[in-house]
Structures are given as C-alpha cells and as structure tokens.
Design an enzyme around this catalytic site. Structure first.
Site, PDB file in Angstrom:
ATOM      1  N   LYS A   1       0.762  -1.061   0.216  1.00  0.00           N
ATOM      2  CA  LYS A   1       0.063   0.074   0.016  1.00  0.00           C
ATOM      3  C   LYS A   1       0.808   1.319   0.055  1.00  0.00           C
ATOM      4  O   LYS A   1       0.318   2.239  -0.807  1.00  0.00           O
ATOM      5  CB  LYS A   1      -0.765   0.046   1.058  1.00  0.00           C
ATOM      6  CG  LYS A   1      -1.938  -1.230   1.395  1.00  0.00           C
ATOM      7  CD  LYS A   1      -2.822  -1.085   2.523  1.00  0.00           C
ATOM      8  CE  LYS A   1      -2.302  -1.167   3.786  1.00  0.00           C
ATOM      9  NZ  LYS A   1      -1.598  -2.413   4.316  1.00  0.00           N
TER      10      LYS A   1
ATOM     11  N   ARG B   1     -10.739   0.380   7.804  1.00  0.00           N
ATOM     12  CA  ARG B   1     -10.168  -1.045   8.027  1.00  0.00           C
ATOM     13  C   ARG B   1     -11.270  -1.792   8.896  1.00  0.00           C
ATOM     14  O   ARG B   1     -10.956  -2.847   8.937  1.00  0.00           O
ATOM     15  CB  ARG B   1      -9.266  -0.865   8.974  1.00  0.00           C
ATOM     16  CG  ARG B   1      -7.652  -1.009   8.500  1.00  0.00           C
ATOM     17  CD  ARG B   1      -6.663  -0.689   9.548  1.00  0.00           C
ATOM     18  NE  ARG B   1      -5.478  -1.444   9.290  1.00  0.00           N
ATOM     19  CZ  ARG B   1      -4.414  -1.143   8.801  1.00  0.00           C
ATOM     20  NH1 ARG B   1      -4.089   0.079   8.456  1.00  0.00           N
ATOM     21  NH2 ARG B   1      -3.416  -2.048   8.947  1.00  0.00           N
TER      22      ARG B   1
ATOM     23  N   ARG C   1      11.622  -6.533   5.991  1.00  0.00           N
ATOM     24  CA  ARG C   1      11.547  -5.202   6.072  1.00  0.00           C
ATOM     25  C   ARG C   1      11.837  -4.995   7.644  1.00  0.00           C
ATOM     26  O   ARG C   1      12.609  -4.134   8.177  1.00  0.00           O
ATOM     27  CB  ARG C   1      10.218  -4.557   6.043  1.00  0.00           C
ATOM     28  CG  ARG C   1      10.316  -3.010   6.259  1.00  0.00           C
ATOM     29  CD  ARG C   1       8.915  -2.239   5.890  1.00  0.00           C
ATOM     30  NE  ARG C   1       8.143  -2.879   6.870  1.00  0.00           N
ATOM     31  CZ  ARG C   1       6.488  -2.531   6.751  1.00  0.00           C
ATOM     32  NH1 ARG C   1       6.258  -1.736   5.577  1.00  0.00           N
ATOM     33  NH2 ARG C   1       5.742  -2.912   7.435  1.00  0.00           N
TER      34      ARG C   1
ATOM     35  N   ARG D   1      10.363  -0.758  12.896  1.00  0.00           N
ATOM     36  CA  ARG D   1       8.903  -0.884  13.105  1.00  0.00           C
ATOM     37  C   ARG D   1       8.702  -2.071  14.016  1.00  0.00           C
ATOM     38  O   ARG D   1       8.919  -3.202  14.145  1.00  0.00           O
ATOM     39  CB  ARG D   1       7.955  -1.077  11.639  1.00  0.00           C
ATOM     40  CG  ARG D   1       7.535   0.315  11.567  1.00  0.00           C
ATOM     41  CD  ARG D   1       6.454   0.067  10.127  1.00  0.00           C
ATOM     42  NE  ARG D   1       5.333  -0.623  10.327  1.00  0.00           N
ATOM     43  CZ  ARG D   1       4.266  -0.598   9.515  1.00  0.00           C
ATOM     44  NH1 ARG D   1       4.557   0.007   8.213  1.00  0.00           N
ATOM     45  NH2 ARG D   1       3.328  -1.442   9.847  1.00  0.00           N
TER      46      ARG D   1
ATOM     47  N   ARG E   1      -1.306  -9.357  13.075  1.00  0.00           N
ATOM     48  CA  ARG E   1      -1.686  -8.453  12.066  1.00  0.00           C
ATOM     49  C   ARG E   1      -2.511  -9.032  10.809  1.00  0.00           C
ATOM     50  O   ARG E   1      -3.544  -8.359  10.417  1.00  0.00           O
ATOM     51  CB  ARG E   1      -0.658  -7.723  11.478  1.00  0.00           C
ATOM     52  CG  ARG E   1       0.082  -6.425  12.645  1.00  0.00           C
ATOM     53  CD  ARG E   1       1.523  -6.363  12.100  1.00  0.00           C
ATOM     54  NE  ARG E   1       1.568  -5.334  10.976  1.00  0.00           N
ATOM     55  CZ  ARG E   1       2.707  -4.979  10.128  1.00  0.00           C
ATOM     56  NH1 ARG E   1       3.805  -5.433  10.780  1.00  0.00           N
ATOM     57  NH2 ARG E   1       2.676  -4.412   9.188  1.00  0.00           N
TER      58      ARG E   1
HETATM   59  P1  AP5 Z   1       4.816  -1.884   1.989  1.00  0.00           P
HETATM   60  O1  AP5 Z   1       4.662  -0.760   0.737  1.00  0.00           O
HETATM   61  O2  AP5 Z   1       5.184  -1.113   3.266  1.00  0.00           O
HETATM   62  O3  AP5 Z   1       3.130  -2.430   2.408  1.00  0.00           O
HETATM   63  P2  AP5 Z   1       2.194  -1.693   3.090  1.00  0.00           P
HETATM   64  O4  AP5 Z   1       0.984  -2.568   2.554  1.00  0.00           O
HETATM   65  O5  AP5 Z   1       2.051  -0.334   3.169  1.00  0.00           O
HETATM   66  O6  AP5 Z   1       2.293  -2.658   4.635  1.00  0.00           O
HETATM   67  P3  AP5 Z   1       2.145  -1.828   5.963  1.00  0.00           P
HETATM   68  O7  AP5 Z   1       3.096  -2.804   6.688  1.00  0.00           O
HETATM   69  O8  AP5 Z   1       2.558  -0.457   6.024  1.00  0.00           O
HETATM   70  O9  AP5 Z   1       0.800  -2.276   6.135  1.00  0.00           O
HETATM   71  P4  AP5 Z   1      -0.133  -2.452   7.528  1.00  0.00           P
HETATM   72  O10 AP5 Z   1      -1.542  -2.338   7.002  1.00  0.00           O
HETATM   73  O11 AP5 Z   1       0.243  -3.428   8.472  1.00  0.00           O
HETATM   74  O12 AP5 Z   1       0.412  -0.767   8.255  1.00  0.00           O
HETATM   75  P5  AP5 Z   1      -0.407   0.300   8.446  1.00  0.00           P
HETATM   76  O13 AP5 Z   1       0.883   1.464   8.698  1.00  0.00           O
HETATM   77  O14 AP5 Z   1      -1.313   0.822   7.853  1.00  0.00           O
HETATM   78  O15 AP5 Z   1       5.535  -2.724   1.469  1.00  0.00           O
HETATM   79  C1  AP5 Z   1       5.849  -3.790   2.310  1.00  0.00           C
HETATM   80  C2  AP5 Z   1       7.220  -4.435   2.361  1.00  0.00           C
HETATM   81  O16 AP5 Z   1       7.271  -5.077   0.981  1.00  0.00           O
HETATM   82  C3  AP5 Z   1       8.203  -3.132   1.979  1.00  0.00           C
HETATM   83  O17 AP5 Z   1       9.613  -3.557   2.515  1.00  0.00           O
HETATM   84  C4  AP5 Z   1       8.450  -2.982   0.332  1.00  0.00           C
HETATM   85  O18 AP5 Z   1       9.715  -2.527   0.124  1.00  0.00           O
HETATM   86  C5  AP5 Z   1       8.020  -4.397  -0.158  1.00  0.00           C
HETATM   87  N1  AP5 Z   1       7.541  -4.391  -1.171  1.00  0.00           N
HETATM   88  C6  AP5 Z   1       6.795  -3.709  -1.625  1.00  0.00           C
HETATM   89  N2  AP5 Z   1       6.146  -4.031  -3.015  1.00  0.00           N
HETATM   90  C7  AP5 Z   1       6.967  -5.153  -2.998  1.00  0.00           C
HETATM   91  C8  AP5 Z   1       6.919  -5.874  -4.549  1.00  0.00           C
HETATM   92  N3  AP5 Z   1       6.149  -5.616  -5.542  1.00  0.00           N
HETATM   93  N4  AP5 Z   1       7.839  -6.976  -4.334  1.00  0.00           N
HETATM   94  C9  AP5 Z   1       8.569  -7.264  -3.466  1.00  0.00           C
HETATM   95  N5  AP5 Z   1       8.760  -6.551  -2.045  1.00  0.00           N
HETATM   96  C10 AP5 Z   1       7.825  -5.398  -2.224  1.00  0.00           C
HETATM   97  O19 AP5 Z   1      -0.996   0.083   9.946  1.00  0.00           O
HETATM   98  C11 AP5 Z   1      -0.001  -0.084  11.256  1.00  0.00           C
HETATM   99  C12 AP5 Z   1      -0.974  -0.314  12.419  1.00  0.00           C
HETATM  100  O20 AP5 Z   1      -1.556   1.007  12.669  1.00  0.00           O
HETATM  101  C13 AP5 Z   1      -2.091  -1.201  12.269  1.00  0.00           C
HETATM  102  O21 AP5 Z   1      -1.658  -2.756  12.760  1.00  0.00           O
HETATM  103  C14 AP5 Z   1      -3.152  -0.662  13.466  1.00  0.00           C
HETATM  104  O22 AP5 Z   1      -2.656  -1.057  14.728  1.00  0.00           O
HETATM  105  C15 AP5 Z   1      -2.896   0.796  13.282  1.00  0.00           C
HETATM  106  N6  AP5 Z   1      -3.694   1.366  12.400  1.00  0.00           N
HETATM  107  C16 AP5 Z   1      -3.326   1.972  11.136  1.00  0.00           C
HETATM  108  N7  AP5 Z   1      -4.535   2.564  10.397  1.00  0.00           N
HETATM  109  C17 AP5 Z   1      -5.614   1.984  11.209  1.00  0.00           C
HETATM  110  C18 AP5 Z   1      -7.119   2.169  11.122  1.00  0.00           C
HETATM  111  N8  AP5 Z   1      -7.584   2.849   9.925  1.00  0.00           N
HETATM  112  N9  AP5 Z   1      -7.742   1.628  12.135  1.00  0.00           N
HETATM  113  C19 AP5 Z   1      -7.395   1.004  13.314  1.00  0.00           C
HETATM  114  N10 AP5 Z   1      -6.142   0.881  13.242  1.00  0.00           N
HETATM  115  C20 AP5 Z   1      -5.266   1.397  12.392  1.00  0.00           C
HETATM  116 MG    MG Z   2       2.244   1.043   4.862  1.00  0.00          MG
END
Ligand code: AP5
Ligand code: MG
Length: 191
Positions: A14, A89, A128, A134, A145
């Site tokens: 994402k 979410r 990562r 993180r 997660r």
């Molecule tokens: P990346 O692009 O970072 O993927 P991502 O989908 O953004 O992954 P996140 O870990 O950020 O997702 P998340 O949903 O757990 O975290 P969030 O911050 O939203 O890519 C991942 C890795 O893969 C990277 O190293 C990248 O380089 C690599 N990669 C990318 N594309 C690739 C490819 N094509 N091939 C190979 N490698 C690749 O949420 C974190 C926490 O915050 C949640 O758990 C929750 O506690 C809280 N939170 C956030 N939003 C809410 C909400 N709306 N409601 C409630 N709690 C929330």
């Molecule tokens: Mg992210």
C-alpha cells in the site's frame, strides 16, 4: 476530485504504490499508520494510547482514527483528491468515510485491493523488520496483523464491491508491473 482507497493486507505494498500514485496523479496521501507512528514518536497522549494496540498488531479504536480523518479533511482540503492508505479498516470506518466525503460533495472513486498471499506477505514484512525499526514487524505481531486483516478488514471488500468501486489488483511481481496494473484502473476513472 479523484479519491482512491489503497486496500490490502499488511505488507501488500500500500505504502509503496501510494508513493507512485502521488507522483503521477498529485493526490494527497493519508496513511493512518504513518500518522499514528508519528504520534508515538512525538510521545503524545494519542500516540501512547495507540501504541498499546499497534504493538500487539491490533486495530486502534475506530473513533480514534475517524477523528483523525475528520480533522484532516477540515484542515487539509485536497485539490486533486486523496489517496487513503490503511483507512478504512472496518465497516464502521468505511461508513464514516462515506459520510465525511458526501458532506464535501465528493466520494470514493476507486478501491484498489492489492492481492498478495500470506507467504509473500510474511516474507516481505520479516525482511523489512530487519531494517525498518517498526515495532510491529516481528514474527508474532505479523501473524496477529494478518489475522486481524482477514477477520476485521477484508470483509470491507464486499461493501465496496456492492458500491461497484472494487478492483482487485494482483500484488505480486515488480513494483513497476503492479503500478502499471493500477494505472489502467485509475485512468478509466480519471478522464
Ligand atoms: P509496503 O509498501 O510498506 O506495504 P504496506 O501494505 O504499506 O504494509 P504496512 O506494513 O505498512 O501495512 P499495515 O497495514 O500493517 O500498516 P499500517 O501502517 O497501515 O511494503 C511492505 C514491504 O514490502 C516493504 O519492505 C516494501 O519495500 C516491500 N515491497 C513492496 N512492494 C513489493 C513488491 N512488489 N515486491 C517485493 N517487495 C515489495 O498500520 C499499522 C498499524 O496501525 C495497524 O496494525 C493498526 O494497529 C494501526 N492502524 C493504522 N490504520 C488504522 C485504522 N484505519 N484503524 C485502526 N488501526 C489502524
Ligand atoms: Mg504502509
């Protein structure tokens, strides 16, 4: 306005694909995860509360993230549109978002759901975790997660499918390959 939700499991890409969408379409990026992590870094009350959930891989309470979005829409109106990354979410968040946007006479145009299997998701996040700093990129928290995603978040896809906005995108391959799949979908809405 062009408002896009980038949807998908943890590690589905994402954040990576958001960056490319911003560069091409000049959208305003809203990542609730990034906002919450910066609250934690700044040791705010909100951050302290959120960390209790995030460190266990659980969702923070709906009202907390809905309030954040509400403030952002008031104080940071987008010119071209928003790209929402990691929000909504839950169904409650999805409904709150629709109502906040409709008050501004706008709506979600496209929901891009990045489809990646568990094996690849886990591999990406473990990798990562070796460099990201993180707190939630540990094997145990990654597992939690992913479970939370399938139980609480993935059902939202049905909500957007019913609205006719859902596009499933194969999230495997190179970052460029995936972005070209995304462009095809977005360009249909962006004429
Ligand atoms: P990346 O692009 O970072 O993927 P991502 O989908 O953004 O992954 P996140 O870990 O950020 O997702 P998340 O949903 O757990 O975290 P969030 O911050 O939203 O890519 C991942 C890795 O893969 C990277 O190293 C990248 O380089 C690599 N990669 C990318 N594309 C690739 C490819 N094509 N091939 C190979 N490698 C690749 O949420 C974190 C926490 O915050 C949640 O758990 C929750 O506690 C809280 N939170 C956030 N939003 C809410 C909400 N709306 N409601 C409630 N709690 C929330
Ligand atoms: Mg992210």
């Amino acid at each position: 306005m062009l408002n896009i939700i980038i949807f998908g499991a943890p590690g589905s890409g994402k954040g990576t694909q958001s960056q490319k969408l911003i560069d091409k379409y000049h959208l305003m990026h809203i990542s609730t995860g990034d906002i919450l992590r910066s609250e934690i870094e700044n040791r705010t009350e909100l951050g302290k509360h959120a960390a209790k959930f995030m460190n266990r891989g659980k969702l923070v309470p709906d009202e907390m993230v809905i309030d954040i979005l509400h403030e952002l829409f008031i104080h940071k109106p987008a010119k071209v549109g928003y790209i929402l990354d990691g929000f909504p979410r839950t169904l409650e968040q999805g409904k709150a978002l629709d109502s906040m946007l409709s008050k501004r006479n706008t709506k979600i145009n496209v929901v891009l759901s990045l489809e990646v299997d568990n094996k690849h998701l886990t591999e990406r996040l473990i990798k990562r975790g070796e460099v990201s700093g993180r707190n939630d990129d540990t094997p145990e928290t990654i597992k939690s997660r992913l479970q939370v995603y399938y139980n609480q978040t993935a059902p939202l896809k049905e909500y957007y499918a019913q609205q006719g906005n859902l596009s499933n995108i194969n999230g495997l391959g190179t970052i460029e390959d995936i972005f070209s799949r995304i462009e095809k979908v977005v360009d249909k809405h962006n004429y």
